[in-house]
Design an enzyme around this catalytic site. Structure first.
Site, short mmCIF file in Angstrom:
data_model
loop_
_atom_site.label_atom_id
_atom_site.label_comp_id
_atom_site.label_asym_id
_atom_site.label_seq_id
_atom_site.Cartn_x
_atom_site.Cartn_y
_atom_site.Cartn_z
N GLY A 46 0.83 -1.20 0.00
CA GLY A 46 0.00 0.00 0.00
C GLY A 46 0.87 1.24 0.00
O GLY A 46 2.06 1.18 0.32
N GLN A 51 3.06 9.93 1.74
CA GLN A 51 4.41 9.33 1.78
C GLN A 51 5.29 9.80 0.63
O GLN A 51 6.51 9.67 0.69
CB GLN A 51 4.30 7.80 1.75
CG GLN A 51 3.68 7.23 3.00
CD GLN A 51 3.53 5.72 2.90
OE1 GLN A 51 2.56 5.23 2.33
NE2 GLN A 51 4.47 4.98 3.43
N LEU A 92 6.65 1.62 4.71
CA LEU A 92 7.74 2.03 3.82
C LEU A 92 8.40 3.31 4.33
O LEU A 92 9.55 3.58 4.00
CB LEU A 92 7.20 2.25 2.40
CG LEU A 92 6.69 0.98 1.69
CD1 LEU A 92 6.00 1.34 0.39
CD2 LEU A 92 7.84 0.00 1.45
N HIS A 133 -4.28 1.76 7.87
CA HIS A 133 -2.89 2.22 7.90
C HIS A 133 -2.69 3.37 6.90
O HIS A 133 -2.09 4.40 7.24
CB HIS A 133 -1.97 1.03 7.58
CG HIS A 133 -0.52 1.34 7.46
ND1 HIS A 133 0.43 0.85 8.33
CD2 HIS A 133 0.17 2.08 6.54
CE1 HIS A 133 1.63 1.28 7.96
NE2 HIS A 133 1.51 2.03 6.87
N GLU A 134 -3.21 3.20 5.68
CA GLU A 134 -3.05 4.24 4.65
C GLU A 134 -3.86 5.49 5.00
O GLU A 134 -3.38 6.61 4.79
CB GLU A 134 -3.49 3.73 3.27
CG GLU A 134 -2.79 2.48 2.76
CD GLU A 134 -1.29 2.50 2.90
OE1 GLU A 134 -0.69 3.59 2.97
OE2 GLU A 134 -0.68 1.41 2.95
N HIS A 137 -2.03 7.69 7.34
CA HIS A 137 -1.03 8.55 6.69
C HIS A 137 -1.65 9.87 6.22
O HIS A 137 -1.04 10.93 6.33
CB HIS A 137 -0.42 7.84 5.47
CG HIS A 137 0.68 6.87 5.77
ND1 HIS A 137 1.84 7.23 6.42
CD2 HIS A 137 0.81 5.55 5.49
CE1 HIS A 137 2.64 6.17 6.52
NE2 HIS A 137 2.03 5.13 5.97
#
Ligand code: GNR
Ligand code: NI
Length: 169
Positions: A46, A51, A92, A133-134, A137
């Site tokens: 993902g 990011q 990442l 999780h995404e 962000h």
């Protein structure tokens, strides 16, 4: 298509809150393509626009083994969540750190797809974890924020040490 640079914790830009997309136009589709290229190259399952230092509400993911099931969510919103589940997560933007995080077990997410069409998806398992999780962000949050202060300190020390080692070589 272009591979984009991924920001690394503790980069302050990862704390930026993303803005909603007003219209899914050519520039957004181009961003989505670049995000897929960046995610597949990393490799990761993902990626959030935050990011790659683009502060717009866009996330991409692909949980398939063959890496042939790209999924893109624009302006994602969780409309329902239930249950709790603990999963070991990585990121990442926080390389080489893997820690257990508790999140909702099932979520219903409403978003726009790459064509600007409204979609609703019921997710559980790793897909539910990844969506949460995404979406974190996009709010400037990282999975390490959920760890105890002691564990957060250990993560910071490990990252500092890795950076010192990299500087020597
Ligand atoms: O590649 C990734 N793997 C992963 C594993 C467990 C829980 C979440 C993730 S997302 C991560 C890629 C990433 O950092 N996305 O933001
Ligand atoms: Ni991440």
């Amino acid at each position: 298509m272009a591979k984009l640079e991924i920001l690394h914790y503790p980069d302050k830009r990862l704390r930026t809150v993303a803005e909603p997309i007003a219209a899914v136009d050519h520039s957004i589709r181009s961003l989505v393509d670049d995000m897929f290229e960046t995610m597949y190259a990393a490799p990761g399952i993902g990626l959030a626009a935050t990011q790659v230092n683009v502060h717009k509400r866009v996330i991409v993911m692909d949980l398939s083994a063959e890496k042939n099931e790209p999924q893109c969510f624009i302006n994602p919103e969780i409309t329902k969540s239930e249950g709790l589940e603990q999963t070991e997560e990585g990121c990442l933007s926080v390389p080489d750190i893997f820690e257990t995080v508790e999140r909702a077990e099932r979520v219903v997410v409403k978003a726009l797809d790459k064509d600007g069409k409204e979609i609703t998806l019921e997710a559980d398992g790793l897909l539910a974890v990844c969506i949460q999780h995404e979406m974190d962000h996009l709010l400037g949050n990282l999975f390490v924020d959920y760890l105890s202060p002691l564990k957060q300190m250990r993560v910071k020390k490990k990252i500092q040490k890795a950076r010192r080692q990299a500087a020597i070589i």
